[in-house]
Design an enzyme around this catalytic site. Structure first.
Site, PDB file in Angstrom:
ATOM      1  N   CYS A  27       0.832  -1.207   0.000  1.00 59.54           N
ATOM      2  CA  CYS A  27       0.000   0.000   0.000  1.00 59.54           C
ATOM      3  C   CYS A  27       0.867   1.258   0.000  1.00 59.54           C
ATOM      4  O   CYS A  27       1.674   1.455   0.916  1.00 59.54           O
ATOM      5  CB  CYS A  27      -0.923   0.005   1.214  1.00 59.54           C
ATOM      6  N   SER A  81      -2.739   8.521   6.509  1.00 61.62           N
ATOM      7  CA  SER A  81      -1.298   8.786   6.471  1.00 61.62           C
ATOM      8  C   SER A  81      -0.955  10.251   6.701  1.00 61.62           C
ATOM      9  O   SER A  81       0.046  10.563   7.358  1.00 61.62           O
ATOM     10  CB  SER A  81      -0.705   8.320   5.133  1.00 61.62           C
TER      11      SER A  81
END
Length: 254
Positions: A27, A81
């Site tokens: 990812c 993130s």
């Protein structure tokens, strides 16, 4: 470290007292946070999860079951993130990864936002090629041109400066994966070393950054995972060697 991806029915590993990142090995969003943790030289544990057969407990850390998620205290976590990486940079301020100038910080955020159309084109080319349109190829190359122009205007080795920063670690995981597209037959997405000479120099420099070298994968590996995912059977554990038993051969009896 085992890179086995835990799935439905698997138990949550015991909390080890360190920062713990829930991720998926391939990812790009999870890689962003791994790179920041590495750049900060922080001690942390990683738990990889199967995103198609998610373990039940991941929702305790990430409401939508997405990665990355960062467990900063036992049972307490952040997700996304961008949120995680800003938190890490502010919580652990040694070797800051964001510009001190608020205008430059804003410019970095806008650069990431404008680059998003190239990321979107990558996903379509890699995983849904039948929906690929010429405008997407154009958006992809506009993204590459944007980065090259920005590097030229800033006149620095990295987007952040003489050393990579948050803006570099945010964009890099996608550049890493872009190199797999020609291997998948998407020649329109090749990064020409002449046309994009400055960008290629930047990419070569990023590959030598310790935080990247410790986690980055070659284009051929990204190609193999992309093919497995596109086939409907993503091979999450293709890198896991924990089950391999390495035994010394027994000596023959005299």
């Amino acid at each position: 470290m085992s890179e086995k991806h835990l799935q439905t029915g698997d138990a949550l590993p015991a909390f080890g007292g360190k920062l713990r990142l829930f991720a998926m090995r391939f990812c790009p969003y999870a890689e962003r946070s791994v790179l920041v943790l590495n750049a900060k030289n922080l001690k942390y544990d990683t738990v990889f999860i199967n995103l198609d057969q998610k373990p039940e407990w991941i929702y305790n850390f990430s409401p939508k079951g997405t990665v990355p998620a960062l467990e900063y205290e036992e049972g307490k976590a952040l997700f996304d993130s961008n949120i995680i990486n800003v938190f890490l940079d502010e919580k652990y301020p040694d070797a800051p990864l964001q510009a001190s100038d608020p205008i430059r910080r804003a410019e970095d955020k806008m650069l990431v936002e404008k680059f998003a159309s190239a990321q979107s084109a990558y996903y379509t080319a890699a995983f849904n090629p039948q929906a690929l349109e010429s405008s997407m190829v154009q958006n992809y190359h506009k993204g590459l041109e944007l980065l090259q122009t920005e590097l030229q205007d800033r006149g620095t080795k990295f987007l952040h400066g003489d050393e990579p920063g948050l803006v570099d670690y945010t964009i890099w995981p996608f550049l890493e994966r872009f190199e797999a597209l020609p291997l998948l037959g998407k020649t329109d997405f090749a990064i020409d070393r002449t046309k994009y000479a400055l960008l290629v120099t930047y990419m070569d420099a990023m590959k030598q950054v310790p935080a990247v070298k410790a986690y980055g994968l070659p284009a051929e590996t990204h190609k193999k995972f992309t093919e497995s995912r596109a086939s409907g059977s993503p091979d999450y554990n293709m890198l896991d060697t924990s089950a391999v038993c390495c035994m010394r051969p027994r000596k023959k009896k005299e």
